[in-house]
Design an enzyme around this catalytic site. Structure first.
Site, PDB file in Angstrom:
ATOM      1  N   GLY A  84      27.503 -10.488  65.498  1.00 49.74           N
ATOM      2  CA  GLY A  84      28.029  -9.495  64.564  1.00 49.74           C
ATOM      3  C   GLY A  84      28.208 -10.141  63.205  1.00 49.74           C
ATOM      4  N   CYS A  85      29.168  -9.664  62.457  1.00 47.93           N
ATOM      5  CA  CYS A  85      29.448 -10.216  61.131  1.00 47.93           C
ATOM      6  C   CYS A  85      29.723 -11.714  61.250  1.00 47.93           C
ATOM      7  CB  CYS A  85      30.641  -9.493  60.512  1.00 47.93           C
ATOM      8  SG  CYS A  85      31.182 -10.211  58.957  1.00 47.93           S
ATOM      9  N   PHE A  86      29.062 -12.496  60.431  1.00 48.50           N
ATOM     10  CA  PHE A  86      29.204 -13.947  60.539  1.00 48.50           C
ATOM     11  C   PHE A  86      30.554 -14.481  60.089  1.00 48.50           C
ATOM     12  CE2 PHE A  86      25.929 -14.216  56.782  1.00 48.50           C
ATOM     13  CZ  PHE A  86      26.789 -13.592  55.896  1.00 48.50           C
ATOM     14  N   TRP A  87      31.334 -13.697  59.341  1.00 42.45           N
ATOM     15  CA  TRP A  87      32.644 -14.169  58.876  1.00 42.45           C
ATOM     16  C   TRP A  87      33.551 -14.560  60.038  1.00 42.45           C
ATOM     17  CZ3 TRP A  87      33.760  -9.349  55.387  1.00 42.45           C
ATOM     18  CH2 TRP A  87      32.924  -9.373  54.261  1.00 42.45           C
ATOM     19  N   ASP A 100      30.432  -3.463  63.358  1.00 45.21           N
ATOM     20  CA  ASP A 100      29.223  -3.905  62.672  1.00 45.21           C
ATOM     21  C   ASP A 100      27.999  -3.386  63.422  1.00 45.21           C
ATOM     22  OD1 ASP A 100      30.799  -5.451  60.871  1.00 45.21           O
ATOM     23  OD2 ASP A 100      30.970  -6.993  62.410  1.00 45.21           O
TER      24      ASP A 100
END
Length: 156
Positions: A8-11, A87
């Site tokens: 998903g979102c890499f953050w 996401d």
């Protein structure tokens, strides 16, 4: 040692692994792109084939790849296709990207022993990895109230 994980979102994936003892360094970027050095906007367009990914450099004396995989699968849904949390899109698919055949075998053995049904998480050779823009690096450290689909509360 290095391994590349997409969830998903890499953050959130980057923030999560940043807390793991034995992880030396993380960065966020775009993996397996069909264009050179894509921008975030290009990746979001769906035309690059890229996946938002985290490069994890770890000390194999302190942690194993199996341990990293345990942690990774504790924060993603391996059956979800092109979606993790809120996401949605091809760039948010889950994946494990290896750079050598030894890791490939460790990953395959792990999958075979932990999952009875086929998972959507792709396991592929890392063709390329391009660093994301600087504002994405350590994003949740710079923006502690930023969106994250991963529960980081056990570390905070």
């Amino acid at each position: 040692m290095k391994i590349y994980l997409a969830g998903g979102c890499f953050w959130g994936v980057e923030a999560y692994f940043g807390y793991i003892n034995g992880v030396i360094k993380t960065s966020v970027g775009y993996a397996n792109s069909n264009i050179e050095n894509p921008t975030y906007e290009q990746v979001c367009s769906g035309k690059t084939g890229s996946v938002e990914c985290v490069e994890i450099i770890y000390d194999e004396v302190k942690i194993t790849l199996d341990y990293i995989l345990d942690e990774f699968f504790s924060i993603i849904n391996p059956y979800s296709i092109n979606k993790q949390g809120n996401d949605i899109g091809e760039q948010y698919r889950s994946g494990i990207y290896y750079i050598n055949d030894i890791d490939k075998q460790i990953i395959q053995n792990y999958i075979d022993s932990h999952f009875k049904e086929k998972i959507a998480t792709e396991i592929k050779y890392l063709q390329n990895y391009f660093l994301a823009e600087s504002y994405h690096q350590k994003y949740l450290k710079k923006n502690p109230n930023g969106y994250c689909h991963i529960d980081l509360s056990k570390f905070i």
